[in-house]
Design a protein around this motif. Structure first.
Motif, PDB file in Angstrom:
ATOM      1  N   LEU A 207      -6.556   7.446   9.139  1.00 58.36           N
ATOM      2  CA  LEU A 207      -5.609   8.212   8.347  1.00 58.36           C
ATOM      3  C   LEU A 207      -4.413   7.323   8.046  1.00 58.36           C
ATOM      4  CD1 LEU A 207      -4.716  10.795   7.024  1.00 58.36           C
ATOM      5  CD2 LEU A 207      -4.051  11.693   9.260  1.00 58.36           C
ATOM      6  N   GLY A 208      -4.396   6.775   6.824  1.00 55.90           N
ATOM      7  CA  GLY A 208      -3.419   5.761   6.451  1.00 55.90           C
ATOM      8  C   GLY A 208      -4.132   4.431   6.357  1.00 55.90           C
ATOM      9  N   PHE A 209      -4.067   3.779   5.199  1.00 56.56           N
ATOM     10  CA  PHE A 209      -4.827   2.539   5.034  1.00 56.56           C
ATOM     11  C   PHE A 209      -3.923   1.440   4.497  1.00 56.56           C
ATOM     12  CE2 PHE A 209      -8.361  -0.086   3.246  1.00 56.56           C
ATOM     13  CZ  PHE A 209      -8.998  -0.315   4.449  1.00 56.56           C
ATOM     14  N   GLY A 210      -2.902   1.115   5.305  1.00 54.59           N
ATOM     15  CA  GLY A 210      -2.025  -0.002   4.985  1.00 54.59           C
ATOM     16  C   GLY A 210      -2.408  -1.215   5.817  1.00 54.59           C
ATOM     17  N   HIS A 211      -1.402  -1.980   6.253  1.00 58.72           N
ATOM     18  CA  HIS A 211      -1.659  -3.193   7.021  1.00 58.72           C
ATOM     19  C   HIS A 211      -2.464  -2.900   8.289  1.00 58.72           C
ATOM     20  CE1 HIS A 211       1.695  -4.447   4.457  1.00 58.72           C
ATOM     21  NE2 HIS A 211       1.348  -5.695   4.707  1.00 58.72           N
ATOM     22  N   ILE A 212      -2.054  -1.858   9.032  1.00 58.95           N
ATOM     23  CA  ILE A 212      -2.739  -1.539  10.288  1.00 58.95           C
ATOM     24  C   ILE A 212      -4.145  -1.032  10.010  1.00 58.95           C
ATOM     25  CG2 ILE A 212      -2.697  -0.084  12.343  1.00 58.95           C
ATOM     26  CD1 ILE A 212       0.379  -0.024  12.045  1.00 58.95           C
ATOM     27  N   GLY A 213      -4.280  -0.115   9.070  1.00 56.60           N
ATOM     28  CA  GLY A 213      -5.589   0.441   8.756  1.00 56.60           C
ATOM     29  C   GLY A 213      -6.585  -0.615   8.340  1.00 56.60           C
ATOM     30  N   GLU A 214      -6.148  -1.566   7.524  1.00 59.31           N
ATOM     31  CA  GLU A 214      -7.038  -2.632   7.078  1.00 59.31           C
ATOM     32  C   GLU A 214      -7.465  -3.520   8.250  1.00 59.31           C
ATOM     33  OE1 GLU A 214      -4.871  -4.610   4.034  1.00 59.31           O
ATOM     34  OE2 GLU A 214      -5.206  -3.045   2.532  1.00 59.31           O
ATOM     35  N   ALA A 215      -6.504  -3.859   9.119  1.00 59.22           N
ATOM     36  CA  ALA A 215      -6.835  -4.681  10.286  1.00 59.22           C
ATOM     37  C   ALA A 215      -7.790  -3.947  11.217  1.00 59.22           C
ATOM     38  CB  ALA A 215      -5.560  -5.068  11.036  1.00 59.22           C
ATOM     39  N   LEU A 216      -7.592  -2.655  11.376  1.00 56.30           N
ATOM     40  CA  LEU A 216      -8.457  -1.856  12.239  1.00 56.30           C
ATOM     41  C   LEU A 216      -9.865  -1.738  11.665  1.00 56.30           C
ATOM     42  CD1 LEU A 216      -8.998   0.014  14.608  1.00 56.30           C
ATOM     43  CD2 LEU A 216      -7.879   1.857  13.313  1.00 56.30           C
ATOM     44  N   ALA A 217      -9.974  -1.542  10.365  1.00 54.83           N
ATOM     45  CA  ALA A 217     -11.283  -1.402   9.734  1.00 54.83           C
ATOM     46  C   ALA A 217     -12.136  -2.665   9.943  1.00 54.83           C
ATOM     47  CB  ALA A 217     -11.116  -1.118   8.243  1.00 54.83           C
TER      48      ALA A 217
ATOM     49  N   GLU B 162     -16.683  -3.089   4.458  1.00 54.86           N
ATOM     50  CA  GLU B 162     -16.885  -2.454   5.750  1.00 54.86           C
ATOM     51  C   GLU B 162     -16.550  -0.959   5.759  1.00 54.86           C
ATOM     52  OE1 GLU B 162     -12.856  -4.711   6.094  1.00 54.86           O
ATOM     53  OE2 GLU B 162     -14.846  -5.043   5.226  1.00 54.86           O
ATOM     54  N   LEU B 163     -16.156  -0.398   4.619  1.00 50.75           N
ATOM     55  CA  LEU B 163     -15.780   1.007   4.559  1.00 50.75           C
ATOM     56  C   LEU B 163     -16.754   1.856   3.759  1.00 50.75           C
ATOM     57  CD1 LEU B 163     -12.832  -0.378   5.199  1.00 50.75           C
ATOM     58  CD2 LEU B 163     -12.049   1.894   4.573  1.00 50.75           C
ATOM     59  N   MET B 164     -16.932   3.102   4.190  1.00 50.49           N
ATOM     60  CA  MET B 164     -17.726   4.065   3.432  1.00 50.49           C
ATOM     61  C   MET B 164     -16.956   4.507   2.195  1.00 50.49           C
ATOM     62  SD  MET B 164     -18.705   6.250   6.841  1.00 50.49           S
ATOM     63  CE  MET B 164     -19.237   7.715   5.948  1.00 50.49           C
ATOM     64  N   PHE B 165     -15.664   4.837   2.391  1.00 56.30           N
ATOM     65  CA  PHE B 165     -14.806   5.205   1.266  1.00 56.30           C
ATOM     66  C   PHE B 165     -13.348   5.093   1.682  1.00 56.30           C
ATOM     67  CE2 PHE B 165     -15.552   9.355   3.375  1.00 56.30           C
ATOM     68  CZ  PHE B 165     -14.256   9.835   3.517  1.00 56.30           C
ATOM     69  N   VAL B 166     -12.487   4.928   0.684  1.00 58.01           N
ATOM     70  CA  VAL B 166     -11.040   5.024   0.866  1.00 58.01           C
ATOM     71  C   VAL B 166     -10.570   6.083  -0.116  1.00 58.01           C
ATOM     72  CG1 VAL B 166      -8.822   3.843   0.798  1.00 58.01           C
ATOM     73  CG2 VAL B 166     -10.861   2.596   1.541  1.00 58.01           C
ATOM     74  N   GLY B 167     -10.378   7.292   0.364  1.00 55.54           N
ATOM     75  CA  GLY B 167     -10.059   8.415  -0.494  1.00 55.54           C
ATOM     76  C   GLY B 167      -8.588   8.755  -0.508  1.00 55.54           C
ATOM     77  N   GLY B 168      -8.241   9.649  -1.428  1.00 54.94           N
ATOM     78  CA  GLY B 168      -6.899  10.184  -1.480  1.00 54.94           C
ATOM     79  C   GLY B 168      -6.765  11.402  -0.580  1.00 54.94           C
ATOM     80  N   PRO B 169      -5.607  12.067  -0.623  1.00 57.00           N
ATOM     81  CA  PRO B 169      -5.377  13.226   0.248  1.00 57.00           C
ATOM     82  C   PRO B 169      -6.413  14.329   0.103  1.00 57.00           C
ATOM     83  CG  PRO B 169      -3.327  12.512  -0.780  1.00 57.00           C
ATOM     84  CD  PRO B 169      -4.418  11.728  -1.429  1.00 57.00           C
TER      85      PRO B 169
END
Length: 325
Positions: free
Chosen positions: A147-157, A181-188
């Motif tokens: 939940l949240g795909f910024g710097h941390i989210g990208e590193a975690l993925a 490496e992701l299934m999807f990056v969706g909006g809210p």
């Protein structure tokens, strides 16, 4: 140049920043209230907070440098023309490692196994007077929702992908160009879907009026009872009582919580929440330290020193943030 470092976190960065500065700079450090009188001739304020009082005193300020990523204590309505705002990252690897470690520790029941073995109890296939415990699951093949795909989210993925996990994420706006490496990056609009899919839910987004209590009782009810939640963002994104009730009632398998609803304001003991999370055996509690690593300190000190020098040269800072919301 004159820089004021305000608040306990900023003050801890004074010496690392001083060591990296290549220009003369007078540095003043203190608590947020105490340094207000020192802002009159300051060029740079390094602080997690920027208030009306700071703005009124700092008429010569050219840069407000947040020593972290979060801007929830920055009053952007107080910014005037010519006053820049910047934040600092460098904590993404540290926090991503914390999340991975927490997922393993929660899944494999490290806390309980450690406590029992210290008392001589073998909760394992090696016990001679009890049946072996159920087999523990693996991270491989499980779904991590971010939940949240910024710097941390990208590193975690990236790290979760290395563990053969399926990964999906939600951010403010859907992302068409999705990393492999992701299934999807969706909006809210895909948040509820992400919650229902997740075996692990990592909260990494920033706090704002739109994200306050974003995860309430209804949304926690969408999460699998077998799922684990890890919050490394801001506590208030998840409704406190709803989270406690879900964990205490077995509607959530467990959680690792590194951010809290209450923080110390004076010396002495400070309970981190109103709800008694400390009484729950399925919760790992840490005092907002997921990003507190050598790599983080080195990266942030370098950014702050560079931005002080850029301000002296009249240049825009690194990691500039729009002051207007």
């Amino acid at each position: 140049m004159r820089a004021v470092f305000a608040g306990s976190f900023a003050v801890r960065l004074v010496e690392p920043v001083r060591q990296r500065l290549a220009i003369p700079c007078e540095i003043v450090a203190g608590d947020e209230a105490g340094v207000v009188d020192q802002l009159r001739d300051a060029d740079v304020l390094v602080s997690m907070a920027f208030t009306k009082e700071m703005a009124a005193a700092g008429t010569s300020l050219r840069l407000v440098q947040v020593p972290g990523a979060g801007l929830d204590r920055i009053d952007r309505s107080q910014f005037r023309a010519g006053l820049a705002l910047a934040n600092a990252y460098g904590h993404e690897a540290a926090i991503a490692e914390y999340v991975i470690g927490s997922m393993i520790a929660l899944t494999r029941s490290f806390q309980r196994l450690d406590q029992k073995l210290r008392a001589g109890q073998w909760e394992s296939q090696w016990s001679v007077d009890a049946p072996p415990p159920p087999l523990w699951p693996e991270l491989a093949g499980k779904t991590l929702g971010i939940l949240g795909f910024g710097h941390i989210g990208e590193a975690l993925a990236r790290r979760a992908h290395a563990f053969d996990m399926k990964v999906c994420a939600v951010r403010r706006q859907a992302q068409a160009d999705v990393p492999r490496e992701l299934m999807f990056v969706g909006g809210p609009e895909r948040l509820d879907e992400l919650l229902t899919l997740s075996d692990y839910l990592a909260v990494t987004l920033s706090l704002s009026p739109a994200t306050l209590d974003l995860i309430d009782a209804r949304r926690l009810g969408l999460v699998k009872p077998s799922a684990y939640l890890i919050n490394v963002a801001r506590a208030e994104i998840i409704n406190e009582q709803a989270l406690y009730d879900a964990l205490a009632g077995g509607r959530l398998a467990g959680a690792a919580l590194d951010v809290w609803y209450r923080y110390p304001t004076a010396a002495g003991s400070t309970a981190p929440a109103n709800a008694p999370f400390h009484g729950l055996s399925n919760v790992i509690m840490t005092p907002h330290v997921s990003g507190w690593t050598e790599g983080m300190l080195d990266a942030r000190a370098g950014i702050i020193a560079e931005n002080i020098e850029r301000t002296a040269r009249g240049e825009a800072p690194l990691n500039a943030v729009a002051a207007a919301t």
